[in-house]
Design a protein around this motif. Structure first.
Motif, PDB file in Angstrom:
ATOM      1  N   PRO A  48       0.804  -1.227   0.000  1.00  0.00           N
ATOM      2  CA  PRO A  48       0.000   0.000   0.000  1.00  0.00           C
ATOM      3  C   PRO A  48       0.834   1.272   0.000  1.00  0.00           C
ATOM      4  O   PRO A  48       0.335   2.334  -0.361  1.00  0.00           O
ATOM      5  CB  PRO A  48      -0.820  -0.136   1.298  1.00  0.00           C
ATOM      6  CG  PRO A  48      -0.830  -1.594   1.601  1.00  0.00           C
ATOM      7  CD  PRO A  48       0.496  -2.105   1.125  1.00  0.00           C
ATOM      8  N   THR A  49       2.098   1.184   0.416  1.00  0.00           N
ATOM      9  CA  THR A  49       2.934   2.379   0.474  1.00  0.00           C
ATOM     10  C   THR A  49       3.797   2.572  -0.763  1.00  0.00           C
ATOM     11  O   THR A  49       4.476   3.579  -0.882  1.00  0.00           O
ATOM     12  CB  THR A  49       3.847   2.317   1.714  1.00  0.00           C
ATOM     13  OG1 THR A  49       4.668   1.151   1.632  1.00  0.00           O
ATOM     14  CG2 THR A  49       3.020   2.261   2.986  1.00  0.00           C
ATOM     15  N   ASP A  50       3.778   1.614  -1.688  1.00  0.00           N
ATOM     16  CA  ASP A  50       4.592   1.719  -2.899  1.00  0.00           C
ATOM     17  C   ASP A  50       3.816   2.472  -3.964  1.00  0.00           C
ATOM     18  O   ASP A  50       2.991   1.916  -4.665  1.00  0.00           O
ATOM     19  CB  ASP A  50       4.977   0.324  -3.400  1.00  0.00           C
ATOM     20  CG  ASP A  50       5.870   0.391  -4.647  1.00  0.00           C
ATOM     21  OD1 ASP A  50       6.230   1.516  -5.059  1.00  0.00           O
ATOM     22  OD2 ASP A  50       6.202  -0.669  -5.193  1.00  0.00           O
ATOM     23  N   ARG A  51       4.092   3.775  -4.078  1.00  0.00           N
ATOM     24  CA  ARG A  51       3.407   4.584  -5.080  1.00  0.00           C
ATOM     25  C   ARG A  51       4.337   4.908  -6.242  1.00  0.00           C
ATOM     26  O   ARG A  51       4.134   5.901  -6.953  1.00  0.00           O
ATOM     27  CB  ARG A  51       2.861   5.867  -4.446  1.00  0.00           C
ATOM     28  CG  ARG A  51       1.877   5.656  -3.319  1.00  0.00           C
ATOM     29  CD  ARG A  51       0.725   4.742  -3.700  1.00  0.00           C
ATOM     30  NE  ARG A  51      -0.087   5.314  -4.768  1.00  0.00           N
ATOM     31  CZ  ARG A  51      -1.122   4.690  -5.334  1.00  0.00           C
ATOM     32  NH1 ARG A  51      -1.420   3.451  -4.969  1.00  0.00           N
ATOM     33  NH2 ARG A  51      -1.816   5.283  -6.281  1.00  0.00           N
ATOM     34  N   SER A  52       5.349   4.081  -6.436  1.00  0.00           N
ATOM     35  CA  SER A  52       6.142   4.193  -7.651  1.00  0.00           C
ATOM     36  C   SER A  52       5.257   3.784  -8.814  1.00  0.00           C
ATOM     37  O   SER A  52       4.227   3.116  -8.628  1.00  0.00           O
ATOM     38  CB  SER A  52       7.352   3.263  -7.577  1.00  0.00           C
ATOM     39  OG  SER A  52       6.937   1.902  -7.631  1.00  0.00           O
ATOM     40  N   PRO A  53       5.596   4.167 -10.066  1.00  0.00           N
ATOM     41  CA  PRO A  53       4.766   3.757 -11.205  1.00  0.00           C
ATOM     42  C   PRO A  53       4.527   2.252 -11.249  1.00  0.00           C
ATOM     43  O   PRO A  53       3.393   1.807 -11.493  1.00  0.00           O
ATOM     44  CB  PRO A  53       5.568   4.256 -12.407  1.00  0.00           C
ATOM     45  CG  PRO A  53       6.254   5.479 -11.897  1.00  0.00           C
ATOM     46  CD  PRO A  53       6.635   5.129 -10.485  1.00  0.00           C
ATOM     47  N   HIS A  54       5.572   1.445 -10.989  1.00  0.00           N
ATOM     48  CA  HIS A  54       5.383   0.000 -11.013  1.00  0.00           C
ATOM     49  C   HIS A  54       4.459  -0.452  -9.884  1.00  0.00           C
ATOM     50  O   HIS A  54       3.581  -1.313 -10.083  1.00  0.00           O
ATOM     51  CB  HIS A  54       6.729  -0.710 -10.905  1.00  0.00           C
ATOM     52  CG  HIS A  54       6.627  -2.205 -11.045  1.00  0.00           C
ATOM     53  ND1 HIS A  54       6.623  -3.049  -9.959  1.00  0.00           N
ATOM     54  CD2 HIS A  54       6.495  -2.999 -12.141  1.00  0.00           C
ATOM     55  CE1 HIS A  54       6.505  -4.304 -10.373  1.00  0.00           C
ATOM     56  NE2 HIS A  54       6.428  -4.304 -11.686  1.00  0.00           N
ATOM     57  N   GLY A  55       4.616   0.127  -8.701  1.00  0.00           N
ATOM     58  CA  GLY A  55       3.750  -0.221  -7.583  1.00  0.00           C
ATOM     59  C   GLY A  55       2.298   0.140  -7.839  1.00  0.00           C
ATOM     60  O   GLY A  55       1.387  -0.619  -7.486  1.00  0.00           O
ATOM     61  N   VAL A  56       2.061   1.285  -8.468  1.00  0.00           N
ATOM     62  CA  VAL A  56       0.698   1.704  -8.784  1.00  0.00           C
ATOM     63  C   VAL A  56       0.081   0.766  -9.816  1.00  0.00           C
ATOM     64  O   VAL A  56      -1.096   0.406  -9.722  1.00  0.00           O
ATOM     65  CB  VAL A  56       0.681   3.157  -9.285  1.00  0.00           C
ATOM     66  CG1 VAL A  56      -0.707   3.530  -9.801  1.00  0.00           C
ATOM     67  CG2 VAL A  56       1.089   4.113  -8.164  1.00  0.00           C
ATOM     68  N   LEU A  57       0.855   0.340 -10.816  1.00  0.00           N
ATOM     69  CA  LEU A  57       0.328  -0.583 -11.820  1.00  0.00           C
ATOM     70  C   LEU A  57       0.002  -1.941 -11.208  1.00  0.00           C
ATOM     71  O   LEU A  57      -0.980  -2.586 -11.608  1.00  0.00           O
ATOM     72  CB  LEU A  57       1.323  -0.727 -12.976  1.00  0.00           C
ATOM     73  CG  LEU A  57       1.490   0.527 -13.846  1.00  0.00           C
ATOM     74  CD1 LEU A  57       2.582   0.316 -14.880  1.00  0.00           C
ATOM     75  CD2 LEU A  57       0.168   0.904 -14.527  1.00  0.00           C
ATOM     76  N   LEU A  58       0.799  -2.388 -10.231  1.00  0.00           N
ATOM     77  CA  LEU A  58       0.460  -3.602  -9.501  1.00  0.00           C
ATOM     78  C   LEU A  58      -0.866  -3.428  -8.757  1.00  0.00           C
ATOM     79  O   LEU A  58      -1.716  -4.326  -8.740  1.00  0.00           O
ATOM     80  CB  LEU A  58       1.564  -3.961  -8.516  1.00  0.00           C
ATOM     81  CG  LEU A  58       2.811  -4.652  -9.072  1.00  0.00           C
ATOM     82  CD1 LEU A  58       3.888  -4.715  -7.999  1.00  0.00           C
ATOM     83  CD2 LEU A  58       2.484  -6.044  -9.589  1.00  0.00           C
ATOM     84  N   SER A  59      -1.042  -2.262  -8.140  1.00  0.00           N
ATOM     85  CA  SER A  59      -2.296  -1.969  -7.451  1.00  0.00           C
ATOM     86  C   SER A  59      -3.457  -1.942  -8.437  1.00  0.00           C
ATOM     87  O   SER A  59      -4.565  -2.406  -8.131  1.00  0.00           O
ATOM     88  CB  SER A  59      -2.184  -0.628  -6.720  1.00  0.00           C
ATOM     89  OG  SER A  59      -3.394  -0.304  -6.061  1.00  0.00           O
TER      90      SER A  59
END
Length: 274
Positions: A48-59
């Motif tokens: 939930p704390t990963d707001r990198s582009p890759h983290g957002v795409l995973l979300s």
């Protein structure tokens, strides 16, 4: 939305997905013998704390996996249409074309074309023609169209790409969205689709090769819940597709035509309207 709010939204998506895992689709679909949809299940939960582009795409992949269905409007090359798509737990598609009453319905391994007077005149009074993939194969009719519209296919490829970029915040209609962009080779785009059957992967590879596409660009617009609300897929000389999604996770329903108004076509699938 603040960073804290977006983090909370991502965490809520995780809880919602866990909660709906055993729930129904919210609307009638194909019968219980239908095969599972070819949509990927996220292999790892995003932080939930990963707001990198890759983290957002995973979300986004997680959010769309939980939504399972949406209304859509598309422009695929020069063709435009609207409809509904269920990408999980079973594949269901309904397409309505402009300037004609003809429709396409796909319920897992069966397709129906018609719903118009022209079909009734051709069949002696029945408005729908029924098609199945020949040879007893449990393949989805018009799978190529399904895969172009399925948001999970695009998100699976986007996650496999290197260096996703946040283009910026934009207005899409009356909604504020985040615009992301990834670029990847056609081979890598196809190789990422491990949820597809070998036949569908080969068809996808062949379609891109026939169009001379070596590089693909995916533009993805996400709302404040990290849901994909617009997708653009473009390539060097190949497809230029734009699909918008709404009613994500809503109470949508697609019914098979009445058997009394249906005739078995007894021939191969006709080409799409385009």
């Amino acid at each position: 939305m603040t960073a804290g709010q977006r983090s909370a939204a991502a965490a809520m998506a995780v809880l919602l997905l866990t909660g709906v895992a055993g729930c129904g689709s919210g609307g009638p679909g194909p019968g219980p013998s239908a095969t599972p949809s070819a949509s990927p299940v996220p292999t790892g939960l995003p932080s939930p704390t990963d707001r990198s582009p890759h983290g957002v795409l995973l979300s986004a992949q997680l959010a769309m996996s939980g939504a399972r269905r949406a209304e859509f409007a598309y422009r695929l090359g020069g063709e435009q249409a609207t409809g509904m798509l269920f990408w999980a737990p079973k594949t269901v598609l309904k397409v309505k074309y402009p300037d004609t009453a003809e429709q396409l319905i796909v319920l897992d391994t069966t397709a129906y074309r018609g719903g118009d007077q022209g079909t009734a005149e051709r069949t002696g009074g029945r408005h729908w023609e029924k098609y199945t993939v020949p040879g007893g194969q449990r393949e989805i009719p018009y799978a190529g169209l399904v895969d172009r519209l399925n948001p999970m296919v695009a998100l699976t490829a986007a996650i496999a790409a290197d260096g996703p970029q946040l283009v910026g915040e934009e207005e899409l209609g009356e909604v504020t969205v985040q615009h992301y962009r990834v670029k990847l080779g056609a081979d890598r785009y196809v190789a990422a689709q491990t949820q597809l059957t070998a036949t569908r992967q080969q068809a996808l590879q062949g379609a891109l090769a026939a169009a001379g596409v070596r590089q693909l660009t995916l533009d993805l617009w996400l709302n404040d819940k990290d849901q994909l609300v617009q997708l653009r897929r473009s390539g060097d000389g190949g497809p230029d597709d734009t699909v918008t999604y709404k009613g994500l996770g809503g109470a949508l329903s697609v019914q098979a035509p009445a058997e009394s108004d249906t005739v078995d076509a007894g021939r191969s699938l006709p080409p799409l309207a385009s």
